[in-house]
Design a protein around this motif. Structure first.
Motif, PDB file in Angstrom:
ATOM      1  N   ARG A  60      -0.793 -42.476  -9.461  1.00 41.14           N
ATOM      2  CA  ARG A  60      -0.972 -41.356  -8.538  1.00 41.14           C
ATOM      3  C   ARG A  60      -2.125 -41.605  -7.559  1.00 41.14           C
ATOM      4  O   ARG A  60      -2.040 -41.280  -6.385  1.00 41.14           O
ATOM      5  CB  ARG A  60      -1.250 -40.079  -9.327  1.00 41.14           C
ATOM      6  N   ASN A  61      -3.202 -42.226  -8.030  1.00 32.51           N
ATOM      7  CA  ASN A  61      -4.368 -42.450  -7.176  1.00 32.51           C
ATOM      8  C   ASN A  61      -4.258 -43.687  -6.288  1.00 32.51           C
ATOM      9  O   ASN A  61      -4.812 -43.706  -5.190  1.00 32.51           O
ATOM     10  CB  ASN A  61      -5.640 -42.548  -8.011  1.00 32.51           C
ATOM     11  N   ARG A 108      -0.367 -43.006 -15.534  1.00 31.41           N
ATOM     12  CA  ARG A 108       0.116 -42.068 -14.514  1.00 31.41           C
ATOM     13  C   ARG A 108      -0.958 -41.747 -13.490  1.00 31.41           C
ATOM     14  O   ARG A 108      -0.673 -41.669 -12.296  1.00 31.41           O
ATOM     15  CB  ARG A 108       0.615 -40.777 -15.166  1.00 31.41           C
ATOM     16  N   ARG A 109      -2.178 -41.540 -13.958  1.00 32.41           N
ATOM     17  CA  ARG A 109      -3.286 -41.244 -13.032  1.00 32.41           C
ATOM     18  C   ARG A 109      -3.531 -42.414 -12.083  1.00 32.41           C
ATOM     19  O   ARG A 109      -3.789 -42.226 -10.898  1.00 32.41           O
ATOM     20  CB  ARG A 109      -4.585 -40.956 -13.799  1.00 32.41           C
ATOM     21  N   TRP A 110      -3.447 -43.630 -12.608  1.00 30.42           N
ATOM     22  CA  TRP A 110      -3.672 -44.815 -11.776  1.00 30.42           C
ATOM     23  C   TRP A 110      -2.625 -44.888 -10.662  1.00 30.42           C
ATOM     24  O   TRP A 110      -2.951 -45.099  -9.501  1.00 30.42           O
ATOM     25  CB  TRP A 110      -3.632 -46.084 -12.621  1.00 30.42           C
TER      26      TRP A 110
END
Length: 97
Positions: free
Chosen positions: A81-82, A77-79
């Motif tokens: 989002r970024n 999810r972080r990947w």
């Protein structure tokens, strides 16, 4: 850029995965000590009762597997989002068959 992103993904996911596994094992060990008052058994020791060895193996495997699964989902999810696209690699955990 694709090679740099792939390398960055491997470092990011690998580092977080290693830390997650170590922390999860420590937490499972502390939960075992708190609930039984004893240190975790060595499942390979022939003097350890089979039921105790099996319970420890299942508890530690589930604890680490669930922690890895949770961290893998967080990292994915972080990947996204970024970077606004899917990660360049697939993550695996101990719960994968």
């Amino acid at each position: 850029m694709a090679m740099t992103e792939k390398l960055m993904w491997k470092v990011y996911a690998g580092a977080l995965g290693a830390v997650t596994t170590i922390v999860a094992q420590k937490v499972v060990t502390q939960v075992w000590v708190a609930s039984t008052g004893d240190t975790p058994p060595d499942p390979n020791d022939p003097d350890t009762p089979l039921t105790q060895a099996l319970i420890w193996a299942v508890a530690s495997g589930l604890g680490v597997g669930i922690a890895q699964l949770t961290m893998n989902r967080f990292v994915q999810r972080r990947w996204v989002r970024n970077f606004n696209h899917a990660s360049p690699g697939k993550l695996r955990n101990k719960l994968d068959i």
